[in-house]
Scaffold this motif. Structure first.
Motif, PDB file in Angstrom:
ATOM      1  N   ASP A 153       0.823  -1.206   0.000  1.00  0.00           N
ATOM      2  CA  ASP A 153       0.000   0.000   0.000  1.00  0.00           C
ATOM      3  C   ASP A 153       0.866   1.269   0.000  1.00  0.00           C
ATOM      4  O   ASP A 153       0.392   2.358   0.281  1.00  0.00           O
ATOM      5  N   GLY A 154       2.148   1.128  -0.377  1.00  0.00           N
ATOM      6  CA  GLY A 154       3.066   2.256  -0.404  1.00  0.00           C
ATOM      7  C   GLY A 154       2.736   3.295  -1.458  1.00  0.00           C
ATOM      8  O   GLY A 154       3.008   4.478  -1.266  1.00  0.00           O
ATOM      9  N   ILE A 155       2.192   2.858  -2.593  1.00  0.00           N
ATOM     10  CA  ILE A 155       1.723   3.777  -3.632  1.00  0.00           C
ATOM     11  C   ILE A 155       0.401   3.234  -4.165  1.00  0.00           C
ATOM     12  O   ILE A 155       0.071   2.065  -3.966  1.00  0.00           O
ATOM     13  N   SER A 156      -0.317   4.073  -4.864  1.00  0.00           N
ATOM     14  CA  SER A 156      -1.634   3.672  -5.368  1.00  0.00           C
ATOM     15  C   SER A 156      -1.505   2.721  -6.554  1.00  0.00           C
ATOM     16  O   SER A 156      -0.465   2.662  -7.222  1.00  0.00           O
ATOM     17  N   ASP A 157      -2.579   1.992  -6.832  1.00  0.00           N
ATOM     18  CA  ASP A 157      -2.618   1.123  -8.012  1.00  0.00           C
ATOM     19  C   ASP A 157      -2.412   1.945  -9.281  1.00  0.00           C
ATOM     20  O   ASP A 157      -1.758   1.500 -10.218  1.00  0.00           O
ATOM     21  N   ARG A 158      -2.977   3.159  -9.305  1.00  0.00           N
ATOM     22  CA  ARG A 158      -2.824   4.051 -10.462  1.00  0.00           C
ATOM     23  C   ARG A 158      -1.349   4.359 -10.702  1.00  0.00           C
ATOM     24  O   ARG A 158      -0.843   4.221 -11.816  1.00  0.00           O
ATOM     25  N   ASP A 159      -0.653   4.769  -9.654  1.00  0.00           N
ATOM     26  CA  ASP A 159       0.762   5.097  -9.790  1.00  0.00           C
ATOM     27  C   ASP A 159       1.588   3.865 -10.153  1.00  0.00           C
ATOM     28  O   ASP A 159       2.480   3.933 -10.998  1.00  0.00           O
ATOM     29  N   ARG A 160       1.276   2.754  -9.542  1.00  0.00           N
ATOM     30  CA  ARG A 160       2.002   1.517  -9.828  1.00  0.00           C
ATOM     31  C   ARG A 160       1.776   1.102 -11.285  1.00  0.00           C
ATOM     32  O   ARG A 160       2.690   0.619 -11.966  1.00  0.00           O
ATOM     33  N   SER A 161       0.578   1.312 -11.770  1.00  0.00           N
ATOM     34  CA  SER A 161       0.253   0.987 -13.149  1.00  0.00           C
ATOM     35  C   SER A 161       1.086   1.828 -14.114  1.00  0.00           C
ATOM     36  O   SER A 161       1.668   1.311 -15.081  1.00  0.00           O
ATOM     37  N   MET A 162       1.175   3.125 -13.851  1.00  0.00           N
ATOM     38  CA  MET A 162       1.965   4.011 -14.717  1.00  0.00           C
ATOM     39  C   MET A 162       3.449   3.656 -14.658  1.00  0.00           C
ATOM     40  O   MET A 162       4.131   3.642 -15.690  1.00  0.00           O
ATOM     41  N   LEU A 163       3.948   3.350 -13.473  1.00  0.00           N
ATOM     42  CA  LEU A 163       5.347   2.938 -13.337  1.00  0.00           C
ATOM     43  C   LEU A 163       5.621   1.659 -14.118  1.00  0.00           C
ATOM     44  O   LEU A 163       6.635   1.542 -14.812  1.00  0.00           O
ATOM     45  N   THR A 164       4.722   0.714 -13.990  1.00  0.00           N
ATOM     46  CA  THR A 164       4.894  -0.567 -14.682  1.00  0.00           C
ATOM     47  C   THR A 164       4.923  -0.359 -16.187  1.00  0.00           C
ATOM     48  O   THR A 164       5.803  -0.891 -16.875  1.00  0.00           O
ATOM     49  N   LEU A 165       3.978   0.413 -16.705  1.00  0.00           N
ATOM     50  CA  LEU A 165       3.945   0.657 -18.142  1.00  0.00           C
ATOM     51  C   LEU A 165       5.204   1.382 -18.616  1.00  0.00           C
ATOM     52  O   LEU A 165       5.781   1.040 -19.648  1.00  0.00           O
ATOM     53  N   ALA A 166       5.645   2.372 -17.861  1.00  0.00           N
ATOM     54  CA  ALA A 166       6.859   3.102 -18.242  1.00  0.00           C
ATOM     55  C   ALA A 166       8.078   2.187 -18.229  1.00  0.00           C
ATOM     56  O   ALA A 166       8.905   2.231 -19.151  1.00  0.00           O
ATOM     57  N   LEU A 167       8.183   1.356 -17.206  1.00  0.00           N
ATOM     58  CA  LEU A 167       9.327   0.441 -17.133  1.00  0.00           C
ATOM     59  C   LEU A 167       9.300  -0.597 -18.249  1.00  0.00           C
ATOM     60  O   LEU A 167      10.336  -0.900 -18.855  1.00  0.00           O
ATOM     61  N   LEU A 168       8.126  -1.145 -18.525  1.00  0.00           N
ATOM     62  CA  LEU A 168       8.017  -2.110 -19.620  1.00  0.00           C
ATOM     63  C   LEU A 168       8.463  -1.485 -20.935  1.00  0.00           C
ATOM     64  O   LEU A 168       9.226  -2.089 -21.701  1.00  0.00           O
ATOM     65  N   ALA A 169       7.991  -0.267 -21.192  1.00  0.00           N
ATOM     66  CA  ALA A 169       8.354   0.414 -22.434  1.00  0.00           C
ATOM     67  C   ALA A 169       9.842   0.760 -22.459  1.00  0.00           C
ATOM     68  O   ALA A 169      10.528   0.532 -23.461  1.00  0.00           O
ATOM     69  N   ALA A 170      10.349   1.316 -21.371  1.00  0.00           N
ATOM     70  CA  ALA A 170      11.747   1.741 -21.321  1.00  0.00           C
ATOM     71  C   ALA A 170      12.708   0.582 -21.529  1.00  0.00           C
ATOM     72  O   ALA A 170      13.756   0.737 -22.154  1.00  0.00           O
ATOM     73  N   LEU A 171      12.338  -0.577 -21.019  1.00  0.00           N
ATOM     74  CA  LEU A 171      13.204  -1.750 -21.146  1.00  0.00           C
ATOM     75  C   LEU A 171      12.921  -2.566 -22.407  1.00  0.00           C
ATOM     76  O   LEU A 171      13.596  -3.565 -22.659  1.00  0.00           O
ATOM     77  N   GLY A 172      11.920  -2.151 -23.177  1.00  0.00           N
ATOM     78  CA  GLY A 172      11.593  -2.864 -24.412  1.00  0.00           C
ATOM     79  C   GLY A 172      10.845  -4.165 -24.190  1.00  0.00           C
ATOM     80  O   GLY A 172      10.851  -5.038 -25.054  1.00  0.00           O
ATOM     81  N   ASN A 173      10.204  -4.304 -23.047  1.00  0.00           N
ATOM     82  CA  ASN A 173       9.408  -5.504 -22.741  1.00  0.00           C
ATOM     83  C   ASN A 173       7.967  -5.274 -23.188  1.00  0.00           C
ATOM     84  O   ASN A 173       7.062  -5.096 -22.388  1.00  0.00           O
ATOM     85  N   PHE A 174       7.781  -5.260 -24.501  1.00  0.00           N
ATOM     86  CA  PHE A 174       6.522  -4.831 -25.091  1.00  0.00           C
ATOM     87  C   PHE A 174       5.385  -5.844 -24.976  1.00  0.00           C
ATOM     88  O   PHE A 174       4.218  -5.458 -25.044  1.00  0.00           O
ATOM     89  N   ASP A 175       5.697  -7.126 -24.803  1.00  0.00           N
ATOM     90  CA  ASP A 175       4.647  -8.149 -24.791  1.00  0.00           C
ATOM     91  C   ASP A 175       3.606  -7.938 -23.696  1.00  0.00           C
ATOM     92  O   ASP A 175       2.446  -8.292 -23.873  1.00  0.00           O
ATOM     93  N   GLU A 176       4.006  -7.367 -22.570  1.00  0.00           N
ATOM     94  CA  GLU A 176       3.071  -7.198 -21.462  1.00  0.00           C
ATOM     95  C   GLU A 176       2.365  -5.850 -21.448  1.00  0.00           C
ATOM     96  O   GLU A 176       1.494  -5.620 -20.617  1.00  0.00           O
ATOM     97  N   ILE A 177       2.714  -4.962 -22.364  1.00  0.00           N
ATOM     98  CA  ILE A 177       2.077  -3.641 -22.368  1.00  0.00           C
ATOM     99  C   ILE A 177       0.569  -3.732 -22.601  1.00  0.00           C
ATOM    100  O   ILE A 177      -0.194  -3.119 -21.851  1.00  0.00           O
ATOM    101  N   PRO A 178       0.082  -4.478 -23.593  1.00  0.00           N
ATOM    102  CA  PRO A 178      -1.388  -4.543 -23.766  1.00  0.00           C
ATOM    103  C   PRO A 178      -2.119  -5.046 -22.520  1.00  0.00           C
ATOM    104  O   PRO A 178      -3.167  -4.509 -22.159  1.00  0.00           O
ATOM    105  N   MET A 179      -1.562  -6.036 -21.842  1.00  0.00           N
ATOM    106  CA  MET A 179      -2.179  -6.561 -20.627  1.00  0.00           C
ATOM    107  C   MET A 179      -2.271  -5.466 -19.560  1.00  0.00           C
ATOM    108  O   MET A 179      -3.308  -5.302 -18.907  1.00  0.00           O
ATOM    109  N   HIS A 180      -1.213  -4.688 -19.413  1.00  0.00           N
ATOM    110  CA  HIS A 180      -1.216  -3.638 -18.391  1.00  0.00           C
ATOM    111  C   HIS A 180      -2.032  -2.418 -18.829  1.00  0.00           C
ATOM    112  O   HIS A 180      -2.536  -1.696 -17.965  1.00  0.00           O
ATOM    113  N   ILE A 181      -2.194  -2.204 -20.122  1.00  0.00           N
ATOM    114  CA  ILE A 181      -3.127  -1.167 -20.588  1.00  0.00           C
ATOM    115  C   ILE A 181      -4.543  -1.575 -20.208  1.00  0.00           C
ATOM    116  O   ILE A 181      -5.317  -0.768 -19.687  1.00  0.00           O
ATOM    117  N   ARG A 182      -4.897  -2.828 -20.463  1.00  0.00           N
ATOM    118  CA  ARG A 182      -6.241  -3.307 -20.086  1.00  0.00           C
ATOM    119  C   ARG A 182      -6.455  -3.187 -18.579  1.00  0.00           C
ATOM    120  O   ARG A 182      -7.554  -2.879 -18.119  1.00  0.00           O
TER     121      ARG A 182
END
Length: 125
Positions: free
Chosen positions: A51-80
């Motif tokens: 509960d250190g950060i909100s789901d919203r913030d964690r979601s944005m961090l996850t998407l940014a990290l996936l994109a920055a590292l080129g781990n594109f396969d999971e981006i659609p799942m995290h967009i949904r």
């Protein structure tokens, strides 16, 4: 099952949705079961359950990290998943703009392409 696994599965279902998790669980085999358990316990039962950060913030961090590292396969799942985390399209755009500046325009551009496709699919459903 450990408490962390049970917590992880609850959080995973909340963030990704019942249908997604049910499909993933149905596709699990003896070969990848230990890996799936580890992900459920650590990513979902520890990191996403915090509960250190909100789901919203964690979601944005996850998407940014996936994109920055080129781990594109999971981006659609995290967009949904943004439909459940509260991250808006504008939030995602802002996150990918940061990716463009700090990790490269091509990665952010590809992430935006995947996000547009995922949002279009979500609107059809």
């Amino acid at each position: 099952m450990t408490d962390r696994f049970e917590t992880g599965m609850k959080v995973r279902r909340h963030i990704l949705g019942e249908a997604h998790v049910n499909r993933a669980e149905a596709g699990k085999s003896d070969f990848d079961e230990p890996f799936q358990t580890m992900i459920t316990e650590t990513a979902w039962g520890n990191v996403w359950a915090s509960d250190g950060i909100s789901d919203r913030d964690r979601s944005m961090l996850t998407l940014a990290l996936l994109a920055a590292l080129g781990n594109f396969d999971e981006i659609p799942m995290h967009i949904r998943a943004t439909a459940r985390t509260g991250a808006s399209k504008q939030d995602v755009l802002e996150a990918f703009q940061h990716v463009a500046i700090y990790a490269g325009v091509p990665r952010a551009n590809h992430a935006l392409k995947l996000a547009k496709q995922a949002y279009a699919e979500m609107e059809q459903d």
